[in-house]
Design an enzyme around this catalytic site. Structure first.
Site, PDB file in Angstrom:
ATOM      1  N   HIS A  32       0.833  -1.213   0.000  1.00 26.96           N
ATOM      2  CA  HIS A  32       0.000   0.000   0.000  1.00 26.96           C
ATOM      3  C   HIS A  32       0.869   1.266   0.000  1.00 26.96           C
ATOM      4  CE1 HIS A  32      -4.160  -1.657   0.415  1.00 26.96           C
ATOM      5  NE2 HIS A  32      -3.436  -2.738   0.725  1.00 26.96           N
ATOM      6  N   ASP A 168       1.606  -3.854  -9.528  1.00 24.45           N
ATOM      7  CA  ASP A 168       1.409  -5.192 -10.099  1.00 24.45           C
ATOM      8  C   ASP A 168       1.767  -5.229 -11.585  1.00 24.45           C
ATOM      9  OD1 ASP A 168       0.412  -5.555  -7.581  1.00 24.45           O
ATOM     10  OD2 ASP A 168      -1.690  -5.576  -8.188  1.00 24.45           O
TER      11      ASP A 168
HETATM   12  C1  GLA Z   1      -2.949  -4.457  -4.880  1.00 25.93           C
HETATM   13  C2  GLA Z   1      -2.846  -3.299  -5.872  1.00 25.93           C
HETATM   14  C3  GLA Z   1      -1.430  -2.700  -5.889  1.00 25.93           C
HETATM   15  C4  GLA Z   1      -0.952  -2.372  -4.473  1.00 25.93           C
HETATM   16  C5  GLA Z   1      -1.196  -3.568  -3.539  1.00 25.93           C
HETATM   17  C6  GLA Z   1      -0.875  -3.235  -2.112  1.00 25.93           C
HETATM   18  O1  GLA Z   1      -2.154  -5.523  -5.317  1.00 25.93           O
HETATM   19  O2  GLA Z   1      -3.167  -3.749  -7.172  1.00 25.93           O
HETATM   20  O3  GLA Z   1      -1.408  -1.556  -6.720  1.00 25.93           O
HETATM   21  O4  GLA Z   1      -1.557  -1.211  -3.999  1.00 25.93           O
HETATM   22  O5  GLA Z   1      -2.520  -4.029  -3.591  1.00 25.93           O
HETATM   23  O6  GLA Z   1       0.479  -3.032  -1.929  1.00 25.93           O
END
Ligand code: GLA
Length: 379
Positions: A32, A168
């Site tokens: 996050h 991601d």
């Molecule tokens: C999900 C979101 C990412 C990131 C994570 C937490 O995977 O897609 O962008 O914010 O949560 O780190």
């Protein structure tokens, strides 16, 4: 791969011009932080989405998923944000390319995925990035890696409607084998950080708690709002701008104890990522362990994104011999990662399975993750 090619040939009557793939990811540390302009360090999984494809000349996209057997066809007029179902991740990539001014022709696509779904391992980013890589190649588009990640995120944010950060898609696109990816989510600077647990006599165990992600989207959006609100109150562009030296002052300027905890998580998590990079670059893989533990405590107590099954998995893994463990991904279920002495992964995972059985939870899954390659053409 043979199955995929055979399925493509049976759908279209001819062979694909190539096969492409993109991976899911594990986030080693930095949760996050991406949407707070901060730092994170994911690595690519061996689990991937594979796509066999060939071009068409009629601006129609025909897509078959071997995971559910469905075939969907859409054309340029169907590219309207808000589409639902797995096909939205394919159509959304075509849409995002178009919005960015890239001319994209139609294609036949057959895909299959072994990235566990709904487990916080970025199965959707893997799908977006695989399709993006295919379409970029088929249409000879010259798009830099980071810009591919941004296009895939645009699909996710604006077409599918999930308000995620960029981690991601950056991981799926930019990771390389044998490395974790240090990613500065403000400057978009990336660094390949050698990560070889085996060399250090360790293994990185992933345990999927199989906890259904209920309320994930709402909780995720709520955490983002809290962070944005805190940054506005503190008069900074993003929480990235608060450093550990300024943390006490910043917390004193916030009245709401919940917002204070959210801020403390983000600021300390950014520090842990930088610390983790320093340790890995100094060859100290075991040095990650206390950072993983501290990250988990921070997600549990300050950001409040863990759930009882996830906490049980982390605590049990540690008691059974993991040297460090944390939840990975967006939270409210999903997977934990545990750094374990080589050869101990099964014993640790068995201990978690036994604790789950005793508590009446569904059986968890497990695998050992080695840092793998990012998206690309494989055949
Ligand atoms: C999900 C979101 C990412 C990131 C994570 C937490 O995977 O897609 O962008 O914010 O949560 O780190």
């Amino acid at each position: 791969m043979e199955n995929l090619i055979a399925a493509f040939t049976s759908l279209t009557g001819s062979a694909p011009v190539g096969v492409w793939s993109a991976p899911g990811r594990v986030n080693l540390i930095g949760e996050h932080t991406d949407y707070n302009d901060g730092f994170c360090m994911p690595f690519a999984l061996p689990h991937r989405v594979l796509v066999a494809a060939a071009p068409r000349t009629d601006r129609t996209w025909r897509v078959r998923s071997l995971n559910n057997g469905e075939v969907v066809t859409f054309s340029g007029e169907d590219l309207v944000p808000g589409m639902s179902g797995w096909q939205a991740y394919v159509a959304g990539v075509v849409w995002a390319l178009g919005e960015a001014g890239h001319a994209v022709d139609g294609a036949d696509l057959v895909l299959t995925s072994d990235v566990p779904m709904g487990a916080g391992l970025s199965s959707s980013a893997a799908l977006e990035c695989a399709v993006l890589t295919v379409l970029a190649d088929l249409n000879a588009l010259d798009i830099a890696g980071i810009d591919r990640a941004k296009l895939a995120r645009r699909c996710e944010n604006e077409f599918v409607g999930a308000p995620t950060g960029l981690m991601d898609q950056a991981a799926s696109t930019l990771c390389t084998e044998g490395h974790a990816l240090f990613f500065d989510c403000r400057s978009f600077e990336t660094r390949q950080v050698p990560f070889d647990p085996a060399e250090a006599g360790l293994e990185l165990l992933v345990v999927d708690t199989n906890t259904p992600h209920t309320h994930v989207d709402g909780e995720y959006a709520e955490r983002r709002r809290s962070c944005d609100q805190a940054a506005a109150t503190l008069g900074v562009p993003a929480l990235r701008d608060i450093t550990s030296d300024g943390l006490a002052d910043a917390l004193a300027r916030l009245d709401d104890p919940i917002i204070q905890r959210r801020v403390r998580h983000v600021v300390t998590e950014d520090e842990r990522v930088l610390d983790a990079v320093r340790r890995l670059e100094a060859g100290d893989v075991a040095g990650l362990a206390p950072l993983l533990d501290a990250s988990h405590a921070s997600m549990r107590d300050d950001f409040e994104i863990t759930v009882p099954t996830v906490d049980l998995a982390v605590e049990t893994a540690r008691r059974a011999g993991a040297i460090g463990a944390r939840m990975t991904g967006g939270g409210f279920g999903g997977c934990i990662i545990a750094l374990v002495p080589r050869g101990e992964a099964d014993r640790v995972a068995d201990a978690v399975a036994a604790a789950f059985a005793e508590a009446g939870h569904a059986a968890p899954d497990r695998f050992i993750a080695a840092p793998s390659a990012g998206a690309g053409r494989i055949a």
